[in-house]
Write a protein that holds these residues in place. Sequence first.
Motif, mmCIF file in Angstrom:
data_model
loop_
_atom_site.group_PDB
_atom_site.id
_atom_site.type_symbol
_atom_site.label_atom_id
_atom_site.label_comp_id
_atom_site.label_asym_id
_atom_site.label_seq_id
_atom_site.Cartn_x
_atom_site.Cartn_y
_atom_site.Cartn_z
ATOM 1 N N HIS A 52 7.649 -36.482 13.180
ATOM 2 C CA HIS A 52 9.036 -36.182 13.851
ATOM 3 C C HIS A 52 9.087 -34.598 13.977
ATOM 4 N N ASP A 54 10.851 -32.223 16.466
ATOM 5 C CA ASP A 54 11.850 -31.891 16.392
ATOM 6 C C ASP A 54 13.133 -32.689 16.708
ATOM 7 N N GLU A 55 14.074 -32.360 16.924
ATOM 8 C CA GLU A 55 15.200 -33.303 17.026
ATOM 9 C C GLU A 55 14.978 -34.127 18.088
ATOM 10 N N ARG A 57 12.840 -36.072 19.116
ATOM 11 C CA ARG A 57 11.418 -36.175 19.888
ATOM 12 C C ARG A 57 10.289 -36.465 18.785
ATOM 13 N N ASP A 58 9.596 -37.680 18.841
ATOM 14 C CA ASP A 58 8.603 -38.052 17.886
ATOM 15 C C ASP A 58 7.128 -37.914 18.832
ATOM 16 N N THR A 79 5.732 -29.159 10.387
ATOM 17 C CA THR A 79 6.724 -30.029 10.122
ATOM 18 C C THR A 79 7.148 -29.769 8.635
ATOM 19 N N ARG A 88 12.797 -35.146 9.077
ATOM 20 C CA ARG A 88 11.551 -34.990 9.239
ATOM 21 C C ARG A 88 10.759 -36.245 8.915
ATOM 22 N N TYR A 89 10.053 -36.591 9.139
ATOM 23 C CA TYR A 89 8.739 -37.254 8.636
ATOM 24 C C TYR A 89 7.327 -37.492 9.051
#
Length: 239
Positions: A52, A54-55, A57-58, A79, A88-89
């Motif tokens: 992940h 940014d907010e 968007r993967d 990240t 985040r992941y």
Amino acid sequence: MFKVDPGLNPHELAPVFRRFGRMHIPGILDAPSAQRLGQGLLTAQGWSRAVHVDEGRDVDFADFDEATDEERAAVEAATYAAARDEFRYMFDTIRLSEPPEGAPPVDPLLEAAAAFLRGPEFLAFIRALTGDERPVYADAMATRYLPGHFLTAHDDRADHLDRLYAYVLNLTPRWRADWGGVLLFLDEEDHVEEGYVPVFNSLNIFRVPQRHAVSLVAPFAGGPRLAITGWIRARPPQD
């Protein structure tokens, strides 16, 4: 091909789940099912790196391991920096439900596992456990957490997807709490209320929304943290 352990009675477990809204259930599958699926995940091909960045968007890095050291380091550093304060992941995945366009074919064993999880036996167990007649579908993805992988705090809320419960079917042959990768439940002040170690052949299930995280896997972890995860939903995705 896969079966819930016939010795488990969801009606006997139900009072605990309904009181706390979450539960760790050891020995969820019968022994042959657990061994078959665990070995299948351990040898599975077609993993991609889910990050992940940014907010909203993967990025699935299907070729992440083929990137240069500099490219990987840059993505990881960005990240980790963002994860200090934001959701985040980073982990590996094989998407078993609704795979992205262009994804490689899913191993038949994992396809069968996904069919079992959205099938009548597993969903009947979930309905009896939760006392909730709404569950009609379970999506699924295989997950592999390697050293440095993590999932920061969030609550799985996504009202448009009709998520009722989240689940983790743990298939790691051996794990220790100090290797990280622990499913943590957090209160509003970030205190850890409870933590579930990914014990082989256990089901972790909890009501959505509920704030939780997966702790960073340590560099000295003795192997990958393997699981099939997803959400129990009130409608299938095509509706």
